[in-house]
Design a protein around this motif. Sequence first.
Motif, PDB file in Angstrom:
ATOM      1  N   ARG A  21      -8.157  11.865  -6.064  1.00  0.00           N
ATOM      2  CA  ARG A  21      -7.389  11.248  -6.340  1.00  0.00           C
ATOM      3  C   ARG A  21      -5.862  12.448  -6.843  1.00  0.00           C
ATOM      4  O   ARG A  21      -6.345  13.636  -7.318  1.00  0.00           O
ATOM      5  N   PRO A  23      -2.967  13.901  -8.501  1.00  0.00           N
ATOM      6  CA  PRO A  23      -2.212  14.191 -10.282  1.00  0.00           C
ATOM      7  C   PRO A  23      -1.312  13.079 -10.251  1.00  0.00           C
ATOM      8  O   PRO A  23      -1.403  13.225 -11.293  1.00  0.00           O
ATOM      9  N   ASP A  24      -0.919  12.231  -9.084  1.00  0.00           N
ATOM     10  CA  ASP A  24       0.136  11.059 -10.147  1.00  0.00           C
ATOM     11  C   ASP A  24      -0.553  10.191  -9.802  1.00  0.00           C
ATOM     12  O   ASP A  24      -0.047   8.877 -10.409  1.00  0.00           O
ATOM     13  N   GLY A  25      -2.493  10.201  -9.908  1.00  0.00           N
ATOM     14  CA  GLY A  25      -2.788   9.008  -9.972  1.00  0.00           C
ATOM     15  C   GLY A  25      -4.173   8.122  -8.578  1.00  0.00           C
ATOM     16  O   GLY A  25      -3.764   7.408  -8.546  1.00  0.00           O
ATOM     17  N   GLY A  26      -2.223   8.831  -7.039  1.00  0.00           N
ATOM     18  CA  GLY A  26      -2.062   7.825  -6.738  1.00  0.00           C
ATOM     19  C   GLY A  26      -3.714   8.408  -5.540  1.00  0.00           C
ATOM     20  O   GLY A  26      -4.489   9.608  -5.466  1.00  0.00           O
ATOM     21  N   GLU A 123      -0.411  -1.415  -5.521  1.00  0.00           N
ATOM     22  CA  GLU A 123       0.289  -0.016  -5.599  1.00  0.00           C
ATOM     23  C   GLU A 123       1.051   0.265  -4.622  1.00  0.00           C
ATOM     24  O   GLU A 123       1.945   1.655  -4.809  1.00  0.00           O
ATOM     25  N   LEU A 301      -9.352   2.286  -7.112  1.00  0.00           N
ATOM     26  CA  LEU A 301      -8.048   2.468  -8.507  1.00  0.00           C
ATOM     27  C   LEU A 301      -8.383   1.926  -9.989  1.00  0.00           C
ATOM     28  O   LEU A 301      -7.829   2.305 -11.108  1.00  0.00           O
ATOM     29  N   TRP A 304     -11.744   4.225 -11.519  1.00  0.00           N
ATOM     30  CA  TRP A 304     -12.658   5.742 -11.180  1.00  0.00           C
ATOM     31  C   TRP A 304     -12.285   6.706 -12.666  1.00  0.00           C
ATOM     32  O   TRP A 304     -13.942   7.025 -12.193  1.00  0.00           O
ATOM     33  N   GLU A 305     -12.072   5.906 -13.570  1.00  0.00           N
ATOM     34  CA  GLU A 305     -12.165   6.719 -14.678  1.00  0.00           C
ATOM     35  C   GLU A 305     -13.735   6.794 -14.887  1.00  0.00           C
ATOM     36  O   GLU A 305     -14.273   7.377 -15.023  1.00  0.00           O
TER      37      GLU A 305
END
Length: 308
Positions: A21, A23-26, A123, A301, A304-305
Motif C-alpha cells: 500500500r 502513501p496515497d492509500g492505493g 477505486e 482495500l 487492509w487496516e
Amino acid sequence: MSRLAAVDVGTNSVLLLVAERGPDGGLRPVREEVEITRLGRGVDRTGVLSDEGMEATLEVLARFAALARADGARALVVLATSAARDARNGAEFLARARERTGATVEILSGAEEARLSYLAVAEDFAAEAGEAGLLAIDVGGGSTELVHGRGRTVLFRVSLDIGSVRLTERCVRSDPPSAAEQEAVRAAVRDALSTLPAFPAEVQVVGVAGTVTSLFAIAHAIEPYDGTRVHGGWLSMDDVIRVRTRLCALPVAERRLMPGMQPKRADVLPAGALLFETALSHLGARGAHVSDRGLRWGVLLDRWESLG
C-alpha cells in the motif's frame, strides 16, 4: 513496507494478489497469478464439488500460499464464491484448504462478493463516473454480480446465478454451440436480468473478471495476456459482437488458438460472451470499460487496516 495477499477462489479460476500500500492509500501489485482449475465443474447439476475440481484447486491454493509467504505477505485472506457456497460439500473443501494452506477460507455471500468487487472498480473508475455513478458487471463462472454505486457508496447490488461455466453446462452440448443453444443462453440471461431496476441512462458501465478481460484481450489480440494493457480499456458493443460471433463459429480446438485466449477458458467463453452481450443490450449500453481488478483487490482495500 507491509505486504498482504488475497486469493479469490472462483467457480472457474483461482487468482492471487500480493500487494503493498502506497502513501496515497492505493495498492501496488507485487505479484499477480491466475490458474483455471474449474472448481465448480458440475456443481449446477450435482450440487457437490467434484474430487477432480477440489484437488486441482487445492494444489493451486497451496502453491499460491507459498508464493505469498515467500513474497513477505504478513497475512493471507482466501475467499471462495459461487461454487463453494452452492455446493453441499463446501465445508469439506474449506477444511481441506485450511490443511493445505494454513489459511482460513471464507465463503462469501453473493451480496458481499458484489460489494467487494465494486470497491475495486470504484477505486479506479469512480472519479470520472459523474452523478449517474458506476455500474459494475462481474461475470464469473458460476454467478454474475451487478452493483450500482456512486463513489464508494453502493446503491444497489445483486448476485445472479448465471455465469460462463453454469450456462455452458446448462445450455451447450454442441461444438461450436448451435444457434438454438446460443438463444437458450440469451434467454436464461434475459430471464435473470428481468427483475433489475432501471439504472441512470448515463451510468458508467465497467466489466470485471475473466470473461470480460478475455473478450478485450481477444478483440485487441493481446498475446500473451497483459493486465496493464487491458485494465482501463474500452470494450465497445461492436467489439463484443464481433468476438462473440467468432467464438460461437469456431470449435473449441480452434478457439484455444485465438490470440488473447487463455486456452482453458475456451470451452466456456462463448456462453460468457453471450451473457455479457445480452447484459449490455439489456442496459442499453454502447460498451463498457474494462477492469482487470476484482474481488481480490476489493478485499485488500476493504480490510487492509484489520489485516495489516
